[in-house]
Design a protein around this motif. Structure first.
Motif, short mmCIF file in Angstrom:
data_model
loop_
_atom_site.label_atom_id
_atom_site.label_comp_id
_atom_site.label_asym_id
_atom_site.label_seq_id
_atom_site.Cartn_x
_atom_site.Cartn_y
_atom_site.Cartn_z
N TYR A 156 0.83 -1.21 0.00
CA TYR A 156 0.00 0.00 0.00
C TYR A 156 0.86 1.25 0.00
N PRO A 157 0.44 2.29 -0.73
CA PRO A 157 1.16 3.56 -0.66
C PRO A 157 1.04 4.15 0.75
N SER A 158 1.96 5.03 1.08
CA SER A 158 1.89 5.69 2.39
C SER A 158 0.59 6.48 2.48
N ILE A 159 0.19 6.83 3.67
CA ILE A 159 -1.02 7.64 3.86
C ILE A 159 -0.87 8.97 3.14
N VAL A 160 0.32 9.55 3.19
CA VAL A 160 0.56 10.83 2.50
C VAL A 160 0.30 10.67 1.00
N ASP A 161 0.83 9.60 0.41
CA ASP A 161 0.61 9.37 -1.03
C ASP A 161 -0.86 9.07 -1.33
N GLN A 162 -1.53 8.35 -0.43
CA GLN A 162 -2.95 8.08 -0.64
C GLN A 162 -3.77 9.37 -0.60
N LEU A 163 -3.46 10.23 0.35
CA LEU A 163 -4.17 11.51 0.42
C LEU A 163 -3.89 12.37 -0.80
N ASP A 164 -2.65 12.32 -1.29
CA ASP A 164 -2.30 13.06 -2.49
C ASP A 164 -3.11 12.55 -3.69
N LYS A 213 -9.41 4.67 -5.13
CA LYS A 213 -10.01 3.34 -5.05
C LYS A 213 -9.36 2.39 -6.06
N ALA A 214 -9.05 2.88 -7.25
CA ALA A 214 -8.40 2.04 -8.26
C ALA A 214 -7.02 1.59 -7.80
N THR A 215 -6.28 2.49 -7.17
CA THR A 215 -4.95 2.14 -6.66
C THR A 215 -5.04 1.05 -5.60
N LEU A 218 -6.03 11.09 -3.52
CA LEU A 218 -7.40 11.56 -3.31
C LEU A 218 -7.56 13.01 -3.74
N TYR A 219 -6.63 13.85 -3.37
CA TYR A 219 -6.72 15.27 -3.68
C TYR A 219 -6.63 15.54 -5.18
N HIS A 220 -5.64 14.90 -5.83
CA HIS A 220 -5.40 15.18 -7.25
C HIS A 220 -6.26 14.33 -8.19
N GLY A 221 -6.56 13.09 -7.79
CA GLY A 221 -7.28 12.20 -8.70
C GLY A 221 -8.70 11.89 -8.28
N GLY A 222 -9.03 12.19 -7.03
CA GLY A 222 -10.36 11.92 -6.54
C GLY A 222 -10.50 10.50 -6.00
#
Length: 87
Positions: free
Chosen positions: A55-63, A74-76, A65-69
């Motif tokens: 899994y990506p880090s929480i920071v990368d997951q939030l990024d 969810k796809a990642t 979410l912010y940039h891709g929605g």
């Protein structure tokens, strides 16, 4: 990275503590570990460790979410879940 103590405690709920290689129950009786039970637990739960490591880090997951929605995030996550499915 697997943790032997966690695997033993998770697969043998009657074991309450481990000191070195010796396991004890709640009454401080020495308990033998059934290695087949530990290995079955690992086989049934290894996907959790594999996903956690991927899994990506929480920071990368939030990024994401912010940039891709939500759909991009969810796809990642779904790609990782598909790569390491539950048994």
């Amino acid at each position: 990275m697997r943790n032997r103590m966690v695997d033993v405690l998770s697969s043998h709920p009657h074991i309450t503590r481990i000191l070195g290689d010796i396991c004890y129950d709640k009454d401080d009786n020495i308990v033998e570990v059934d290695e087949a039970v530990v290995q079955a637990y690992i086989a049934n739960n290894d996907y959790i460790e594999q996903r956690r490591a991927t899994y990506p880090s929480i920071v990368d997951q939030l990024d994401t979410l912010y940039h891709g929605g939500y759909d991009a995030w969810k796809a990642t996550i779904q790609q990782i879940k598909d790569e390491f499915p539950k048994p």
